[in-house]
Design an enzyme around this catalytic site. Structure first.
Site, PDB file in Angstrom:
ATOM      1  N   CYS A   1      11.245  25.927 -29.565  1.00  0.00           N
ATOM      2  CA  CYS A   1       9.953  25.249 -29.444  1.00  0.00           C
ATOM      3  C   CYS A   1       9.835  24.024 -30.350  1.00  0.00           C
ATOM      4  CB  CYS A   1       8.815  26.236 -29.717  1.00  0.00           C
ATOM      5  SG  CYS A   1       9.135  27.378 -31.070  1.00  0.00           S
TER       6      CYS A   1
ATOM      7  N   HIS B   1       2.631  24.388 -33.146  1.00  0.00           N
ATOM      8  CA  HIS B   1       3.577  24.082 -34.213  1.00  0.00           C
ATOM      9  C   HIS B   1       3.366  22.639 -34.692  1.00  0.00           C
ATOM     10  CE1 HIS B   1       5.365  27.829 -33.482  1.00  0.00           C
ATOM     11  NE2 HIS B   1       6.559  27.481 -33.030  1.00  0.00           N
TER      12      HIS B   1
END
Length: 344
Positions: free
Chosen positions: A129, A242
């Site tokens: 990710c 994130h």
């Protein structure tokens, strides 16, 4: 439009459920969809395009007449079932770490290296990710002014670990606020009101496996083996999204203004950069969105040929499910896949 038989492996997990949501939202051309998971999830029912579909156990027989299989059930499951699915005639797009560094398996971010899809042998890997959001932001700059060195620090949400970690953060936050003692189960230490510079296992070189993924995957996707990369990956008490602070050293100096101009035209990137009004990307506002957000673009005061930028994206969407579906869409758009299995 042609329709495809799709299988989702790990359908009841956080990313699996996001697969379903993304397929629906993007009107993916499906003739049928099969929801697969482990034995403990068999019998659960999920809604897909307003229809209730029962989850079935993943077996060696699950992939007959499947065109595209989207996997997010962990590396062990992927290593076992992905080759079986590919041998059955499906193209596998795998979200685990199982095949990312395998030389014969393309590792793809459609905004960066879509052409790599073409040489797959039945399995395509979806990157980590954090890697995805970083290369989406850096590659447009790299094309104009080759990057020599990257130093990145990540601030990664607990949803990257799975639903158990989300539940643990929720429970621990309540316990701390009520003056109770927390007992960690998912992470080695309390995550509520804390940060942990440990994601995945530690390697002999002192880096974690997560940090090393970011190094190796970035080089593979960008076809730039000579980029020097150093990373520190940190788990933070955030549910979704994130964040990354990235220092970039270019071959030639690049101004923040030029970087903003390039990134403003880059696919999948959205600039949020106005310090005067405290405008910059935040995981809270990035959650549920598809873009990679970039802000805090400024000169690196330690290097005349460097910039520092701040990158944020939804790790469950662009960092996982969305990128996986985009790979499948790219195959369809370029006619590198056809619904060849009978749909009788």
């Amino acid at each position: 439009m042609k329709g495809y038989n799709v299988a989702v492996v790990g359908a009841t997990g956080l990313v699996g459920q996001e697969f379903i949501k993304v397929l629906e939202q993007r009107n993916f051309p499906m003739t049928s969809i099969q929801l697969l998971a482990s034995e403990r999830s068999v019998g659960k029912k999920l809604f897909v395009t307003h229809r209730e579909i029962e989850v079935k156990e993943t077996t060696s027989e699950s992939f007959k007449r499947i065109d595209i299989a989207l996997f997010s059930a962990g590396a062990e499951i992927s290593r076992y079932f992905s080759p079986i699915a590919a041998q059955s005639g499906a193209v596998v797009v795998d979200n685990s770490s199982a095949f990312r560094t395998v030389d014969t398996v393309p590792l793809v971010v459609p905004e960066v290296n879509p052409e790599d899809i073409k040489w797959h042998k039945g399995i395509i890997a979806n990157p980590n990710c954090s890697t995805i959001q970083m290369v989406v932001a850096l590659y447009p700059l790299h094309k104009v002014n080759p990057i020599k060195r990257i130093v990145a620090a990540t601030y990664q949400a607990v949803s990257g670990t799975g639903s158990a970690a989300v539940d643990e953060l929720t429970a621990q936050a309540k316990q701390v606020l009520n003056g109770q003692t927390t007992i960690p189960h998912v992470y080695p230490h309390q995550i509520a009101f804390n940060v942990l510079p440990e994601i995945d296992v530690f390697l002999d070189n002192g880096y974690t496996k997560e940090e090393w993924k970011l190094v190796e995957e970035t080089r593979k996707i960008m076809h730039a083996e000579d980029i020097a990369i150093s990373t520190t990956c940190v788990r933070v008490p955030v549910f979704t999204g994130h964040s990354m602070a990235v220092s970039i050293e270019f071959s030639q100096p690049m101004s923040p203004e030029e970087a903003r101009r390039i990134l403003a035209q880059a696919p999948g990137v959205k600039i949020m950069d106005d310090p005067v009004i405290s405008l910059y990307p935040q995981p809270w506002s990035a959650a549920g969105t598809d873009e990679v957000f970039v802000g805090r673009i400024r000169r690196d005061t330690s290097r005349p040929d460097g910039l520092v930028i701040w990158i944020v994206a939804d790790n469950l969407r662009k960092g996982a499910a969305l990128n996986t579906v985009q790979i499948a869409e790219e195959m369809i758009k370029r006619e590198w896949i056809h619904p060849s299995r009978a749909k009788k």
